[in-house]
Motif scaffolding. Structure first.
Motif, mmCIF file in Angstrom:
data_model
loop_
_atom_site.group_PDB
_atom_site.id
_atom_site.type_symbol
_atom_site.label_atom_id
_atom_site.label_comp_id
_atom_site.label_asym_id
_atom_site.label_seq_id
_atom_site.Cartn_x
_atom_site.Cartn_y
_atom_site.Cartn_z
ATOM 1 N N UNK A 125 -19.100 24.721 -8.840
ATOM 2 C CA UNK A 125 -19.533 25.251 -7.546
ATOM 3 C C UNK A 125 -18.688 24.697 -6.418
ATOM 4 N N UNK A 126 -18.699 25.420 -5.307
ATOM 5 C CA UNK A 126 -17.983 24.940 -4.134
ATOM 6 C C UNK A 126 -17.610 26.067 -3.205
ATOM 7 N N UNK A 127 -16.611 25.788 -2.373
ATOM 8 C CA UNK A 127 -16.161 26.764 -1.393
ATOM 9 C C UNK A 127 -15.824 26.088 -0.089
ATOM 10 N N UNK A 128 -15.782 26.885 0.965
ATOM 11 C CA UNK A 128 -15.438 26.376 2.289
ATOM 12 C C UNK A 128 -16.606 25.583 2.868
ATOM 13 N N UNK A 129 -16.292 24.487 3.544
ATOM 14 C CA UNK A 129 -17.334 23.735 4.237
ATOM 15 C C UNK A 129 -17.773 24.510 5.476
ATOM 16 N N UNK A 130 -19.018 24.280 5.881
ATOM 17 C CA UNK A 130 -19.532 24.938 7.074
ATOM 18 C C UNK A 130 -19.090 24.167 8.322
ATOM 19 N N UNK A 131 -19.456 24.687 9.488
ATOM 20 C CA UNK A 131 -18.963 24.089 10.735
ATOM 21 C C UNK A 131 -19.696 22.809 11.105
ATOM 22 N N UNK A 132 -20.688 22.428 10.334
ATOM 23 C CA UNK A 132 -21.409 21.195 10.606
ATOM 24 C C UNK A 132 -22.548 21.024 9.630
ATOM 25 N N UNK A 133 -23.247 19.888 9.683
ATOM 26 C CA UNK A 133 -24.370 19.656 8.767
ATOM 27 C C UNK A 133 -25.520 20.610 9.057
ATOM 28 N N UNK A 134 -26.462 20.654 8.137
ATOM 29 C CA UNK A 134 -27.644 21.493 8.295
ATOM 30 C C UNK A 134 -28.897 20.616 8.264
ATOM 31 N N UNK A 135 -29.867 20.998 9.075
ATOM 32 C CA UNK A 135 -31.176 20.375 8.997
ATOM 33 C C UNK A 135 -31.946 21.057 7.878
ATOM 34 N N UNK A 136 -32.596 20.264 7.028
ATOM 35 C CA UNK A 136 -33.376 20.789 5.920
ATOM 36 C C UNK A 136 -34.774 20.200 6.014
ATOM 37 N N UNK A 137 -35.765 21.069 6.129
ATOM 38 C CA UNK A 137 -37.163 20.637 6.121
ATOM 39 C C UNK A 137 -37.942 21.618 5.259
ATOM 40 N N UNK A 138 -38.568 21.111 4.194
ATOM 41 C CA UNK A 138 -39.313 21.934 3.250
ATOM 42 C C UNK A 138 -38.405 23.049 2.745
ATOM 43 N N UNK A 139 -38.758 24.313 2.986
ATOM 44 C CA UNK A 139 -37.948 25.442 2.520
ATOM 45 C C UNK A 139 -37.074 26.034 3.620
ATOM 46 N N UNK A 140 -36.939 25.324 4.717
ATOM 47 C CA UNK A 140 -36.191 25.832 5.862
ATOM 48 C C UNK A 140 -34.849 25.099 5.992
ATOM 49 N N UNK A 141 -33.799 25.859 6.257
ATOM 50 C CA UNK A 141 -32.466 25.305 6.489
ATOM 51 C C UNK A 141 -31.924 25.930 7.767
ATOM 52 N N UNK A 142 -31.378 25.120 8.650
ATOM 53 C CA UNK A 142 -30.859 25.675 9.898
ATOM 54 C C UNK A 142 -29.894 24.693 10.556
ATOM 55 N N UNK A 143 -29.030 25.239 11.403
ATOM 56 C CA UNK A 143 -28.177 24.400 12.248
ATOM 57 C C UNK A 143 -28.937 23.934 13.481
ATOM 58 N N UNK A 144 -30.178 24.414 13.659
ATOM 59 C CA UNK A 144 -30.969 24.126 14.856
ATOM 60 C C UNK A 144 -32.332 23.560 14.478
ATOM 61 N N UNK A 145 -32.675 22.400 15.019
ATOM 62 C CA UNK A 145 -34.018 21.859 14.818
ATOM 63 C C UNK A 145 -35.082 22.769 15.426
ATOM 64 N N UNK A 146 -34.739 23.398 16.553
ATOM 65 C CA UNK A 146 -35.706 24.258 17.229
ATOM 66 C C UNK A 146 -36.097 25.446 16.353
ATOM 67 N N UNK A 147 -35.144 26.017 15.596
ATOM 68 C CA UNK A 147 -35.464 27.149 14.724
ATOM 69 C C UNK A 147 -36.399 26.710 13.603
ATOM 70 N N UNK A 148 -36.213 25.505 13.109
ATOM 71 C CA UNK A 148 -37.107 24.995 12.068
ATOM 72 C C UNK A 148 -38.505 24.771 12.632
ATOM 73 N N UNK A 149 -38.605 24.214 13.822
ATOM 74 C CA UNK A 149 -39.916 24.002 14.427
ATOM 75 C C UNK A 149 -40.616 25.329 14.678
#
Length: 311
Positions: A256-280
């Motif tokens: 597995x692999x590929x191109x890295x994304x533009x930054x880390x991701x927040x992961x909470x439960x089943x939610x993944x996002x570049x924004x904490x606000x979207x997870x909330x």
């Protein structure tokens, strides 16, 4: 299709063991009736390319009448990839999909701004003893695709490219590798493959992907003279030419692999996002439970129950 993965006879690996940037030992978790081993995310590594979650489910054996019941639950900001070696799942989701997945096929569900799905053992399979063994992964979406409409694709075993040569059999699940492209609609440069190696067979990893990793499902492999057993994930240093050799019992791997994304991701439960606000916001929507009136709905034919928000 074929390609030649072998080095010239007698040619030593031109790579040191320090080419392994990260070695991950998965954590075992009991999900009630079967065990999963989670390699990603780990304390040492959040992602390999866009892959932000990697679980080995099983192998597990079920008696007649029993099976897996993963109740409806939500996702945002990712795509799920289900791939089985044994058994089956019945996938239902809030975009209207009702699809049984069998070994060698792929379910690709894009959550985007929000989707709900369930995975259950079908009633027909519960009529007799059965087994389950497979891999589920999540692919984080690029930031500009996190709000896309949810969608689902199923690609049968016969539609996935297969490459065979010199003791190697590789089925390409996602993305591109070795001159082949899998049919699922990915959003970033990606590769994901099921690899079976006969004893002593050698596999070169693609050298045109930024991030590359291997998970050893069965058997063992050697790299630069060091042996690695089943249940280990290795992430390799970018740019190095990497070849792995199967041990005396052969090996089964997920590459597995590929191109890295533009930054880390927040992961909470089943939610993944570049924004904490979207997870909330997603937390509040799932807690509210206004099905079909906001961000989430339940699958049309699996609405009797759902997994509540943790905590």
């Amino acid at each position: 299709m074929s390609w030649n993965p072998a080095l010239e006879p007698g040619c030593p690996d031109a790579v040191g063991v320090d080419a392994i940037e990260t070695l991950i030992v998965p954590r075992a978790r009991d999900l009630g009736g079967f065990e999963v081993r989670r390699a990603l995310p780990s304390p040492k590594r959040q992602m390999v390319g866009p892959f932000v979650f990697f679980d080995q489910a099983g192998p597990a054996e079920f008696i007649t009448g029993k099976g897996v019941d993963v109740r409806p639950h939500p996702h945002i900001g990712l795509a799920t990839v289900t791939y089985l070696y044994r058994g089956e799942f019945q996938h239902r989701d809030s975009v209207g999909s009702n699809q049984t997945i069998l070994p060698g096929a792929v379910n690709w569900m894009v959550a985007g701004r929000g989707v709900t799905h369930s995975e259950r053992t079908s009633e027909a399979t519960r009529l007799a003893p059965h087994s389950l063994y497979g891999i589920q992964t999540w692919v984080a979406l690029p930031e500009d695709k996190e709000e896309v409409a949810p969608s689902f694709e199923h690609h049968g075993k016969d539609t996935l490219p297969v490459i065979e040569s010199d003791g190697v059999r590789l089925r390409l699940i996602l993305g591109r590798a070795y001159g082949e492209t899998a049919p699922a609609s990915v959003f970033t440069d990606t590769f994901y493959a099921d690899v079976v190696l006969e004893a002593g067979a050698r596999l070169p990893l693609p050298n045109d992907h930024e991030d590359r990793g291997l998970y050893i499902v069965e058997g063992s492999v050697s790299i630069a003279g060091q042996v690695f057993e089943a249940g280990r994930m290795m992430v390799f240093r970018p740019g190095d030419a990497i070849t792995v050799a199967a041990g005396p019992q052969g090996a089964r791997l997920m590459a597995l692999g590929g191109a890295t994304l533009n930054g880390p991701r927040y992961v909470w439960w089943n939610f993944v996002s570049s924004s904490r606000d979207k997870i909330e916001a997603a937390k509040e929507e799932w807690r509210r439970g206004a099905w079909g009136q906001g961000q989430f709905d339940l699958p049309a034919d699996d609405r009797a129950e759902f997994i509540p928000l943790p905590g």
